[in-house]
Motif scaffolding. Structure first.
Motif, PDB file in Angstrom:
ATOM      1  N   MET A 173      -3.317   0.194  -7.480  1.00  0.00           N
ATOM      2  CA  MET A 173      -3.637   0.774  -6.182  1.00  0.00           C
ATOM      3  C   MET A 173      -4.905   0.154  -5.617  1.00  0.00           C
ATOM      4  O   MET A 173      -5.078   0.058  -4.402  1.00  0.00           O
ATOM      5  CB  MET A 173      -3.803   2.293  -6.334  1.00  0.00           C
ATOM      6  CG  MET A 173      -3.955   3.040  -5.013  1.00  0.00           C
ATOM      7  SD  MET A 173      -2.416   3.120  -4.061  1.00  0.00           S
ATOM      8  CE  MET A 173      -2.944   2.361  -2.520  1.00  0.00           C
ATOM      9  N   TYR A 188       0.836  -1.205   0.000  1.00  0.00           N
ATOM     10  CA  TYR A 188       0.000   0.000   0.000  1.00  0.00           C
ATOM     11  C   TYR A 188       0.873   1.257   0.000  1.00  0.00           C
ATOM     12  O   TYR A 188       0.652   2.182  -0.791  1.00  0.00           O
ATOM     13  CB  TYR A 188      -0.907  -0.014   1.230  1.00  0.00           C
ATOM     14  CG  TYR A 188      -1.829   1.186   1.358  1.00  0.00           C
ATOM     15  CD1 TYR A 188      -3.053   1.220   0.708  1.00  0.00           C
ATOM     16  CD2 TYR A 188      -1.479   2.278   2.156  1.00  0.00           C
ATOM     17  CE1 TYR A 188      -3.907   2.309   0.833  1.00  0.00           C
ATOM     18  CE2 TYR A 188      -2.321   3.369   2.288  1.00  0.00           C
ATOM     19  CZ  TYR A 188      -3.534   3.379   1.623  1.00  0.00           C
ATOM     20  OH  TYR A 188      -4.374   4.466   1.755  1.00  0.00           O
ATOM     21  N   PRO A 223      -5.915   7.283  -1.464  1.00  0.00           N
ATOM     22  CA  PRO A 223      -5.797   7.038  -2.905  1.00  0.00           C
ATOM     23  C   PRO A 223      -6.843   7.785  -3.731  1.00  0.00           C
ATOM     24  O   PRO A 223      -6.575   8.158  -4.875  1.00  0.00           O
ATOM     25  CB  PRO A 223      -5.974   5.518  -3.034  1.00  0.00           C
ATOM     26  CG  PRO A 223      -6.593   5.075  -1.765  1.00  0.00           C
ATOM     27  CD  PRO A 223      -6.120   6.023  -0.719  1.00  0.00           C
ATOM     28  N   MET A 283       2.581   1.753  -3.383  1.00  0.00           N
ATOM     29  CA  MET A 283       1.678   2.223  -4.429  1.00  0.00           C
ATOM     30  C   MET A 283       1.287   3.684  -4.215  1.00  0.00           C
ATOM     31  O   MET A 283       1.087   4.428  -5.179  1.00  0.00           O
ATOM     32  CB  MET A 283       0.425   1.345  -4.486  1.00  0.00           C
ATOM     33  CG  MET A 283       0.660  -0.047  -5.079  1.00  0.00           C
ATOM     34  SD  MET A 283       1.486  -0.033  -6.686  1.00  0.00           S
ATOM     35  CE  MET A 283       0.419   1.045  -7.627  1.00  0.00           C
TER      36      MET A 283
END
Length: 365
Positions: free
Chosen positions: A65, A28, A100, A31
């Motif tokens: 992602m 995580y 994100p 990304m």
């Protein structure tokens, strides 16, 4: 693309199952850094700066992602004593999803940002209060009314409803306070949507919205894609025109027919029967994911499975709705059908990790 996806899937099935739980946050974080890097060195494709070029390959970072966020959210919900009634826990969980979203929106990729929003379904499965979905739905309904009828009539309507409601509940102080808060929030949504629509959205985005809600008809401009898509689907009839025999798609009347508008190609070439088969297959796939999710003994597996379900569901729903003119035109592929190396690989990774976790269901985390 299929060969690469199968090779990656084979590797995923051979790896130690504990790696997906242990390295979820590492993946995580990596990304997130890659998304940030994309903002500076990324390539613009169809208006979105979401691609990184490596040699002769283009990688859409937001696609991977999705995998990282599903894993990280599942790990967070499984290793802590998470209570979906605790605002702090809710805040942390939302943070995994929101970060994100903000970075993808900065890339001007609205479609991918909506996909991350679907991960809220995982939180509801874990006991999040339904009020967290009722409020957005209420705000969405008000927003739609503002777009259709403009700001003033909506404000008058809300005011009348608030006054009438006050006479009904005035004997309850707490209810009056709650009603006042709801009214204030509703007016806030009205002003916010009006400001965003007129000051933030670009001209082409406003045109698409107005075409969608029927305020304007522009079959040669903003509504061209959907208009041609509907013609293609309608011309397919019951059984379609046959493989590669669709006139609307063969002569390129429908833009992006191999990616975002792939479903209209299915409708024209294979008709209602072929379209129904595609829909049924997706529904069957999502049903199987739910079955797999509910038989998991460990929370990480179950949360990840529902993350996969959320991502597939939102792609399926928006892509087909967009093709039928029921949703604004945004760039979002139909899993395993739309052309695209990054999307094919990311969907494959999502499913193969789920299969690996399910195969090792007897293991303890």
């Amino acid at each position: 693309n299929i060969g690469v996806a199968l090779l990656v899937g084979f590797i995923i099935l051979m790896l130690d199952v504990h790696l997906y739980h242990t390295l979820a946050n590492v993946f995580y974080g990596f990304m997130i850094l890659l998304l940030i890097a994309t903002l500076f060195i990324g390539k613009v494709v169809n208006g979105a700066k979401g691609w990184i070029v490596l040699g002769g390959f283009q990688i859409q970072t937001a696609e991977f992602m999705k995998v990282a966020t599903a894993l990280a959210l599942a790990r967070f919900l499984s290793i802590h004593e998470i209570n979906m009634a605790n605002r702090k826990d809710i805040g942390y969980a939302i943070g995994f999803i929101a970060l994100p979203i903000l970075l993808v929106l900065a890339q001007n990729d609205t479609g991918s940002a909506l996909v991350f929003l679907s991960l809220f379904l995982v939180l509801f499965r874990q006991g999040l209060n339904p009020v967290y979905i009722i409020i957005p739905l209420w705000a969405g309904a008000i927003s739609l009314m503002v777009l259709i009828f403009d700001k003033t009539p909506v404000m008058i309507t809300l005011g009348v409803i608030a006054v009438l409601s006050y006479f009904v509940v005035r004997n309850s102080f707490r209810t009056v306070i709650l009603l006042s808060l709801i009214t204030a929030m509703s007016f806030g949504v009205v002003f916010g949507i009006d400001f965003a629509y007129n000051k933030i959205l670009k001209d082409y985005q406003r045109e698409r919205i107005e075409v969608l809600i029927g305020k304007t008809v522009d079959n040669r401009g903003a509504g061209y894609n959907v208009h041609q898509s509907l013609i293609a689907i309608g011309s397919g009839g019951l059984s379609g025109k046959g493989y590669l025999k669709g006139t609307q798609t063969k002569f390129n009347f429908v833009p992006e027919q191999s990616t975002d508008f792939i479903f209209c190609t299915v409708g024209e070439e294979w008709g209602f029967i072929g379209s129904l088969i595609v829909v049924v297959l997706f529904l069957f796939l999502m049903h199987r994911i739910i079955v797999i999710a509910e038989r998991q003994k460990y929370l990480f597996n179950r949360c990840y499975a529902y993350g996969v379900l959320s991502i597939f569901f939102i792609h399926f729903l928006i892509n087909i709705s967009m093709t039928l003119g029921l949703f604004p035109v945004i760039g979002i592929p139909l899993p395993f059908i739309s052309y695209g190396g990054s999307s094919m690989l990311s969907f494959s990774i999502l499913l193969f990790i789920l299969l690996r976790l399910d195969a090792a269901n007897e293991l303890s985390y």
